[in-house]
Design a protein around this motif. Structure first.
Motif, mmCIF file in Angstrom:
data_model
loop_
_atom_site.group_PDB
_atom_site.id
_atom_site.type_symbol
_atom_site.label_atom_id
_atom_site.label_comp_id
_atom_site.label_asym_id
_atom_site.label_seq_id
_atom_site.Cartn_x
_atom_site.Cartn_y
_atom_site.Cartn_z
ATOM 1 N N VAL A 1 0.854 -1.179 0.000
ATOM 2 C CA VAL A 1 0.000 0.000 0.000
ATOM 3 C C VAL A 1 0.894 1.235 0.000
ATOM 4 O O VAL A 1 1.682 1.427 0.926
ATOM 5 N N THR A 2 0.797 2.040 -1.052
ATOM 6 C CA THR A 2 1.657 3.211 -1.185
ATOM 7 C C THR A 2 0.911 4.482 -0.805
ATOM 8 O O THR A 2 -0.321 4.537 -0.841
ATOM 9 N N LEU A 3 1.662 5.504 -0.466
ATOM 10 C CA LEU A 3 1.074 6.783 -0.108
ATOM 11 C C LEU A 3 0.305 7.402 -1.278
ATOM 12 O O LEU A 3 -0.818 7.899 -1.076
ATOM 13 N N PRO A 4 0.866 7.390 -2.521
ATOM 14 C CA PRO A 4 0.084 7.931 -3.644
ATOM 15 C C PRO A 4 -1.239 7.194 -3.853
ATOM 16 O O PRO A 4 -2.240 7.805 -4.226
ATOM 17 N N MET A 5 -1.269 5.882 -3.603
ATOM 18 C CA MET A 5 -2.499 5.114 -3.758
ATOM 19 C C MET A 5 -3.552 5.577 -2.762
ATOM 20 O O MET A 5 -4.715 5.808 -3.119
ATOM 21 N N ILE A 6 -3.143 5.731 -1.504
ATOM 22 C CA ILE A 6 -4.078 6.176 -0.482
ATOM 23 C C ILE A 6 -4.549 7.604 -0.766
ATOM 24 O O ILE A 6 -5.749 7.911 -0.686
ATOM 25 N N ALA A 7 -3.612 8.472 -1.115
ATOM 26 C CA ALA A 7 -3.973 9.857 -1.410
ATOM 27 C C ALA A 7 -4.899 9.928 -2.618
ATOM 28 O O ALA A 7 -5.896 10.667 -2.624
ATOM 29 N N GLY A 8 -4.588 9.146 -3.652
ATOM 30 C CA GLY A 8 -5.427 9.132 -4.844
ATOM 31 C C GLY A 8 -6.820 8.618 -4.546
ATOM 32 O O GLY A 8 -7.812 9.139 -5.070
#
Length: 310
Positions: A267-274
């Motif tokens: 789980v990446t930060l860009p995925m969560i933010a997106g």
């Protein structure tokens, strides 16, 4: 919301949100074509007896069946297959997050098709936010990112196909006097026939009879495709379409959580933010149309028989 409706909502979110994980596991033993064929067949076998037991009858009009086959193509056969293809290279959590763009595609397709040309600042900002969030999920500026691949594009195309299906079904199938459950059972059956026709082009490979793949496929078909629609229609009848549509916000959360816990997907930060940006955009878009009756698929497949995954 009553306690029983809350329980149905939670179970529905779990069934549809976990669908991306079941597809990922089913790919260990079956091709995407085989998965879709079995899934649609099992879903139809669950819904049809329920509809018939309630005194409903299959549609008889020729044009109705033409529309059912077209709907099955864009709401089931194409997106379900694309999800299987996409999840060969990207995670189930990514599939669940990208699938959250379906309501945005629906609004865009409706505008282009001329069925809904109403534009407000809230809807415009929502669409812009949603697609900005999609770009953030893909993070194309990272060359090593698996999401920015043909697999990720396939999943995005599947979500767009769901959007096309909603507009098509709203125009040609809903409000035609056919009960929703029978409409779904008929569409799933039509989809199974379509997948039988394309079986020679990707389904004749010998399956790997793994327990996890077989179990995942059975769960996906019986529970994630059949039972989920029964719960969905009951939820719409008891609480209205606005409450039922809140599953849109829960599916990616379930997909991300299960992907991380069960198959240890990153789980990446860009995925969560997106995901947060996309869901914010969906909230703005749906706020305007929250009073309009909807048929929900997955899948999805919103998903009459699409939703969100459905």
């Amino acid at each position: 919301m009553s306690r029983s409706s809350l329980a149905r909502l939670a179970l529905l979110a779990l069934l549809w949100g976990s669908g991306f994980l079941w597809i990922k596991l089913a790919l260990r033993g079956f091709t995407p074509t085989q998965i879709v064929l079995v899934r649609l067949t099992l879903g139809a076998l669950v819904l049809a007896p329920i509809a018939l037991a309630r005194g409903m009858r299959f549609p008889t009009g020729r044009m109705t069946w033409v529309h059912l086959f077209v709907a099955a193509l864009v709401a089931n056969a194409i997106p379900y297959t694309l999800f299987g293809i996409g999840e060969r290279t990207v995670g189930s959590n990514v599939a669940g997050v990208i699938n959250a763009t379906t309501p945005l595609w629906t609004v865009l397709v409706a505008f282009l098709a001329g069925t809904d040309r109403s534009v407000s600042w809230r809807r415009g900002i929502g669409l812009a936010l949603g697609f900005a969030g999609t770009v953030l999920i893909f993070t194309p500026w990272e060359s090593a990112n698996e999401i920015a691949s043909w697999g990720g594009v396939a999943i995005l195309a599947a979500s767009a196909s769901y959007g096309v299906s909603y507009v098509y079904m709203s125009k040609f199938l809903t409000n035609k006097g056919i009960p929703s459950i029978m409409l779904s059972a008929s569409q799933l059956a039509a989809g199974a026939v379509l997948m039988l026709l394309v079986l020679p082009f990707g389904g004749l490979v010998a399956p790997h009879w793994r327990f996890d793949a077989i179990g995942s496929l059975v769960i996906l078909g019986i529970f994630g495709t059949g039972l989920a629609y029964v719960l969905n229609y009951r939820l719409i009848a008891d609480e209205g379409p606005t409450v039922a549509s809140t599953t849109t916000y829960l599916l990616p959360l379930v997909a991300v959580a299960l992907g991380a816990l069960v198959v240890h997907e990153k789980v990446t930060l860009p995925m969560i933010a997106g995901m947060i940006v996309v869901l914010g955009g969906v909230a703005l878009v749906q706020r305007r149309t929250s009073r309009a009756p909807t048929e929900t698929p997955s899948h999805s497949e919103a998903d009459t028989t699409t939703r969100q995954g459905k």
